[in-house]
Write an enzyme that holds these catalytic residues in place. Structure first.
Site, PDB file in Angstrom:
ATOM      1  N   SER A  28      69.602  32.880  45.189  1.00  0.00           N
ATOM      2  CA  SER A  28      68.564  31.780  45.420  1.00  0.00           C
ATOM      3  C   SER A  28      68.034  31.141  44.166  1.00  0.00           C
ATOM      4  O   SER A  28      67.113  30.223  44.398  1.00  0.00           O
ATOM      5  CB  SER A  28      67.424  32.557  46.137  1.00  0.00           C
ATOM      6  OG  SER A  28      67.046  33.716  45.196  1.00  0.00           O
ATOM      7  N   ASN A 115      60.323  42.705  46.673  1.00  0.00           N
ATOM      8  CA  ASN A 115      59.813  42.413  48.034  1.00  0.00           C
ATOM      9  C   ASN A 115      58.348  41.920  47.943  1.00  0.00           C
ATOM     10  O   ASN A 115      57.913  40.985  48.612  1.00  0.00           O
ATOM     11  CB  ASN A 115      59.901  43.728  49.054  1.00  0.00           C
ATOM     12  CG  ASN A 115      61.378  43.903  49.188  1.00  0.00           C
ATOM     13  OD1 ASN A 115      62.307  43.012  48.547  1.00  0.00           O
ATOM     14  ND2 ASN A 115      61.765  44.873  49.717  1.00  0.00           N
ATOM     15  N   THR A 160      45.642   0.074  75.778  1.00  0.00           N
ATOM     16  CA  THR A 160      46.118   1.380  76.645  1.00  0.00           C
ATOM     17  C   THR A 160      47.398   0.952  77.030  1.00  0.00           C
ATOM     18  O   THR A 160      47.685  -0.187  77.333  1.00  0.00           O
ATOM     19  CB  THR A 160      45.321   1.766  77.643  1.00  0.00           C
ATOM     20  OG1 THR A 160      45.191   0.781  78.654  1.00  0.00           O
ATOM     21  CG2 THR A 160      43.980   2.064  77.234  1.00  0.00           C
ATOM     22  N   HIS A 161      48.512   1.776  77.024  1.00  0.00           N
ATOM     23  CA  HIS A 161      49.868   1.655  77.708  1.00  0.00           C
ATOM     24  C   HIS A 161      50.457   0.337  76.641  1.00  0.00           C
ATOM     25  O   HIS A 161      51.311  -0.276  77.293  1.00  0.00           O
ATOM     26  CB  HIS A 161      49.900   1.219  78.800  1.00  0.00           C
ATOM     27  CG  HIS A 161      49.446   2.017  79.892  1.00  0.00           C
ATOM     28  ND1 HIS A 161      49.993   3.146  80.419  1.00  0.00           N
ATOM     29  CD2 HIS A 161      47.908   1.992  80.429  1.00  0.00           C
ATOM     30  CE1 HIS A 161      48.751   3.539  81.163  1.00  0.00           C
ATOM     31  NE2 HIS A 161      47.797   3.108  81.040  1.00  0.00           N
ATOM     32  N   SER A 282      65.374  -7.644  52.421  1.00  0.00           N
ATOM     33  CA  SER A 282      66.694  -7.659  53.109  1.00  0.00           C
ATOM     34  C   SER A 282      67.935  -8.087  52.245  1.00  0.00           C
ATOM     35  O   SER A 282      67.677  -9.124  51.574  1.00  0.00           O
ATOM     36  CB  SER A 282      66.877  -8.155  54.422  1.00  0.00           C
ATOM     37  OG  SER A 282      67.971  -8.294  54.788  1.00  0.00           O
ATOM     38  N   LYS A 288      63.251 -11.901  55.006  1.00  0.00           N
ATOM     39  CA  LYS A 288      62.658 -10.503  55.614  1.00  0.00           C
ATOM     40  C   LYS A 288      61.715  -9.819  54.424  1.00  0.00           C
ATOM     41  O   LYS A 288      61.951  -9.703  53.347  1.00  0.00           O
ATOM     42  CB  LYS A 288      64.014  -9.474  55.763  1.00  0.00           C
ATOM     43  CG  LYS A 288      64.602  -9.920  56.867  1.00  0.00           C
ATOM     44  CD  LYS A 288      63.924  -9.619  58.261  1.00  0.00           C
ATOM     45  CE  LYS A 288      63.683  -8.196  58.490  1.00  0.00           C
ATOM     46  NZ  LYS A 288      64.710  -7.638  59.409  1.00  0.00           N
ATOM     47  N   ASN A 290      60.242  -5.950  54.741  1.00  0.00           N
ATOM     48  CA  ASN A 290      60.335  -4.888  55.872  1.00  0.00           C
ATOM     49  C   ASN A 290      59.516  -3.710  55.369  1.00  0.00           C
ATOM     50  O   ASN A 290      59.110  -3.429  54.450  1.00  0.00           O
ATOM     51  CB  ASN A 290      61.992  -4.239  55.728  1.00  0.00           C
ATOM     52  CG  ASN A 290      62.951  -5.091  56.349  1.00  0.00           C
ATOM     53  OD1 ASN A 290      62.321  -5.955  57.150  1.00  0.00           O
ATOM     54  ND2 ASN A 290      63.907  -5.136  55.844  1.00  0.00           N
ATOM     55  N   GLU A 295      58.419   3.178  57.990  1.00  0.00           N
ATOM     56  CA  GLU A 295      59.409   3.781  58.885  1.00  0.00           C
ATOM     57  C   GLU A 295      59.815   5.169  58.420  1.00  0.00           C
ATOM     58  O   GLU A 295      60.107   5.971  59.139  1.00  0.00           O
ATOM     59  CB  GLU A 295      60.746   2.732  58.723  1.00  0.00           C
ATOM     60  CG  GLU A 295      60.455   1.341  59.388  1.00  0.00           C
ATOM     61  CD  GLU A 295      61.484   0.484  59.105  1.00  0.00           C
ATOM     62  OE1 GLU A 295      61.245  -0.231  58.120  1.00  0.00           O
ATOM     63  OE2 GLU A 295      62.525   0.413  59.728  1.00  0.00           O
ATOM     64  N   TYR A 322      61.088  44.045  55.067  1.00  0.00           N
ATOM     65  CA  TYR A 322      61.864  43.013  54.466  1.00  0.00           C
ATOM     66  C   TYR A 322      63.400  43.096  54.644  1.00  0.00           C
ATOM     67  O   TYR A 322      64.087  44.039  55.034  1.00  0.00           O
ATOM     68  CB  TYR A 322      61.896  43.199  52.902  1.00  0.00           C
ATOM     69  CG  TYR A 322      62.451  41.780  52.347  1.00  0.00           C
ATOM     70  CD1 TYR A 322      62.120  40.625  51.826  1.00  0.00           C
ATOM     71  CD2 TYR A 322      63.955  41.946  51.629  1.00  0.00           C
ATOM     72  CE1 TYR A 322      62.904  39.689  51.323  1.00  0.00           C
ATOM     73  CE2 TYR A 322      64.656  41.032  51.325  1.00  0.00           C
ATOM     74  CZ  TYR A 322      63.958  39.652  50.998  1.00  0.00           C
ATOM     75  OH  TYR A 322      64.872  38.820  50.296  1.00  0.00           O
ATOM     76  N   GLN A 327      64.877  35.150  52.681  1.00  0.00           N
ATOM     77  CA  GLN A 327      65.246  34.390  51.467  1.00  0.00           C
ATOM     78  C   GLN A 327      65.316  33.048  51.994  1.00  0.00           C
ATOM     79  O   GLN A 327      65.353  32.004  51.226  1.00  0.00           O
ATOM     80  CB  GLN A 327      66.377  34.821  50.590  1.00  0.00           C
ATOM     81  CG  GLN A 327      66.718  33.933  49.442  1.00  0.00           C
ATOM     82  CD  GLN A 327      67.816  34.789  48.466  1.00  0.00           C
ATOM     83  OE1 GLN A 327      67.435  35.558  47.989  1.00  0.00           O
ATOM     84  NE2 GLN A 327      69.076  34.351  48.694  1.00  0.00           N
ATOM     85  N   LYS A 330      62.364  29.630  51.810  1.00  0.00           N
ATOM     86  CA  LYS A 330      61.904  28.754  50.664  1.00  0.00           C
ATOM     87  C   LYS A 330      62.402  27.278  50.746  1.00  0.00           C
ATOM     88  O   LYS A 330      61.655  26.420  50.577  1.00  0.00           O
ATOM     89  CB  LYS A 330      62.107  29.438  49.361  1.00  0.00           C
ATOM     90  CG  LYS A 330      61.357  30.684  49.035  1.00  0.00           C
ATOM     91  CD  LYS A 330      62.086  31.327  47.571  1.00  0.00           C
ATOM     92  CE  LYS A 330      61.939  32.845  48.096  1.00  0.00           C
ATOM     93  NZ  LYS A 330      62.753  33.518  49.054  1.00  0.00           N
TER      94      LYS A 330
HETATM   95  N1  ARG Z   1      65.414  36.311  46.308  1.00  0.00           N
HETATM   96  C1  ARG Z   1      65.007  37.236  47.309  1.00  0.00           C
HETATM   97  C2  ARG Z   1      64.006  36.590  48.219  1.00  0.00           C
HETATM   98  O1  ARG Z   1      63.745  35.294  48.157  1.00  0.00           O
HETATM   99  C3  ARG Z   1      63.958  38.233  46.667  1.00  0.00           C
HETATM  100  C4  ARG Z   1      63.817  39.382  47.104  1.00  0.00           C
HETATM  101  C5  ARG Z   1      64.788  40.333  47.224  1.00  0.00           C
HETATM  102  N2  ARG Z   1      64.653  41.703  47.562  1.00  0.00           N
HETATM  103  C6  ARG Z   1      65.584  42.503  48.127  1.00  0.00           C
HETATM  104  N3  ARG Z   1      65.147  43.412  48.450  1.00  0.00           N
HETATM  105  N4  ARG Z   1      66.753  42.059  47.833  1.00  0.00           N
HETATM  106  O2  ARG Z   1      63.634  36.953  49.347  1.00  0.00           O
END
Ligand code: ARG
Length: 463
Positions: A28, A115, A160-161, A282, A288, A290, A295, A322, A327, A330
């Site tokens: 990660s 964890n 409205t509408h 454009s 144009k 825009n 948007e 856990y 993971q 994120k």
């Molecule tokens: N990179 C892991 C995560 O984002 C960290 C925790 C890892 N824990 C484990 N028991 N392997 O969740």
């Protein structure tokens, strides 16, 4: 890339290193390096607490805390070589700390697991984003208040509408969004209060035999208290989902406003002119201009809400505590946060810069029989007709005006009296759009006086 040696952080029982594919799916570090500052803050608090509790020596804690600052400055200056073999930000930082300070680095992870470490880092990161969202919302609300104050008595059609309904004021329309973004702001503050608890010290899942002081790390990291259950501390991600939910609702509000700006800036409406700074051209059509920012804001709800759904799906089947599935939290949150902040800033910029075209707004407000309700109300007030009958009489007058191709104030008194004999000259007073909005004095109504009161109330709240 894989190598044949086992992992230096957890490889004691492994004879061989991971396959390249294993490493690729497991790592990660490509994205969680965004939590480096939070990881280092958490580790520095943990080290200080370990020393205060006599679990490690003061000298070791001192070396760890200083070494971590060196690691942080290396990361911040871009001098840090992130390693996929070291999986994540936690192990990358600790391995580098070992290179810098040697043996004491090995004592940092006492009474701690990745964890509770990742749960802590991620809470700190999300908390920063809630603070950023608070600032972004406040800035947007201020920009809307400035528009509302300037145009408290500019009339425009209320719909409205998407059909002309009754005249309203520009200020009133701006203040409707102030209310929406104000509720987003209170959701942000509320979410922050609920999530501001410390997971650190929960260790892997069960707590630890080391005499940790979890109050101390909580205070150090700005948390209100330690989380009360270690299983929950390492496995809860509802704080991240709540962040995404709040972001989704706010992005929905941004998207509705963006949609109005797209419509309003069209040649058919011309209610507003967006600034050059927040428009694009454009490549083929030279005329144009825009509303791309609007948007794109309108589109951002898709990815933000997608992140919300994705994380709900990741979490919904996980047994305690856990699992590595977590993971996957994120990237969803990072992407949603980036885009929410960007959308807030872009909306603030557009609102600050845009010009409401008063004449166009007033002309549009005056067409489409927008004061028909005022006419019916006049009949009730002045002639004593029941509202249902007044509604019917007004409908006949609208049909007459439509047939003649004119607006209600253009009908002569004679023509009106032919429809209902008790109508007199004073009816023309209520057919003008300014009188119409001025009469909507009920609390929360569009009358300029009421709008100015609401602007003042908000300005006071924010001061
Ligand atoms: N990179 C892991 C995560 O984002 C960290 C925790 C890892 N824990 C484990 N028991 N392997 O969740």
């Amino acid at each position: 890339m894989s190598d044949t040696s086992s992992n230096q952080m957890w490889g004691g029982r492994f004879a061989a290193g991971p396959d390249a594919i294993m490493e690729a799916i497991n790592a990660s570090i490509g994205y969680d390096q965004r939590m480096a500052a939070q990881d280092i803050a958490g580790s520095r608090a943990h080290a200080a607490m370990l020393a205060a509790q006599g679990i490690i020596s003061d000298n070791d804690a001192q070396a760890i805390r200083e070494g971590l600052l060196t690691v942080l400055s290396e990361i911040e200056s871009g001098d840090f070589a992130f390693s996929t073999a070291l999986e994540d930000i936690h192990m990358n930082v600790e391995a580098r700390l070992k290179e810098i300070i040697g043996e004491p680095a090995g004592r940092l992870h006492t009474g701690r697991s990745r964890n509770d470490q990742v749960a802590t880092d991620f809470r700190l990161w999300v908390r920063d984003q809630l603070d950023a969202a608070e600032s972004g919302l406040l800035a947007l609300i201020r920009a809307l208040l400035a528009q509302a104050e300037a145009g408290a008595d500019w009339v425009m059609p209320g719909f409205t509408h998407l059909q002309t309904a009754q005249p309203v004021t520009w200020g009133h329309h701006m203040m409707a969004y102030v209310e929406m973004f104000g509720r987003d702001l209170s959701r942000v503050r509320d979410a922050r209060k609920r999530m501001n608890e410390n997971p650190l010290g929960a260790a892997a899942l069960a707590g630890t035999g080391f005499p940790l002081d979890r109050e101390m790390t909580a205070t150090d990291l700005g948390f209100d208290r330690p989380m009360a259950n270690s299983l929950d501390a390492v496995s809860a991600r509802d704080f991240a989902i709540e962040f995404l939910s709040v972001a989704s609702i706010s992005a929905m509000h941004l998207s509705r406003f963006a949609e109005e700006l797209v419509i309003w800036s069209s040649a058919q409406f011309r209610f507003v002119t967006l600034s050059d700074r927040f428009s694009t051209g454009s490549s083929i059509m030279p005329q144009k201009k825009n509303p791309d920012a609007a948007e794109l804001i309108r589109a951002k709800i898709g990815r933000i809400f997608g992140a919300n759904v994705a994380l709900m799906m990741v979490m919904k089947g996980l047994p305690l505590a856990y699992s590595k599935d977590m993971q996957e939290d994120k990237e969803q949150v990072f992407d949603a946060a980036d885009n929410w902040m960007l959308a807030l800033a872009a909306m603030e910029g557009m609102v600050k810069d845009m010009t409401a075209n008063r004449a166009e707004l007033e002309a549009a407000a005056s067409s489409g029989f927008s004061t028909a309700t005022d006419l019916a109300d006049w009949l009730v007030r002045e002639t004593g007709l029941p509202f249902r009958d007044a509604h019917h009489v007004t409908g006949a007058l609208v049909a007459l005006a439509e047939k003649k191709g004119c607006d209600l104030p253009d009908l002569s008194l004679k023509e009106m009296q032919a429809v209902h004999g008790n109508i007199d000259q004073s009816i023309y007073d209520v057919l003008g759009v300014h009188n119409s909005v001025a009469s909507r004095m009920s609390y929360g109504g569009t009358a300029p006086t009421r709008v100015r009161e609401q602007v003042a109330r908000w300005q006071e709240n924010l001061a």
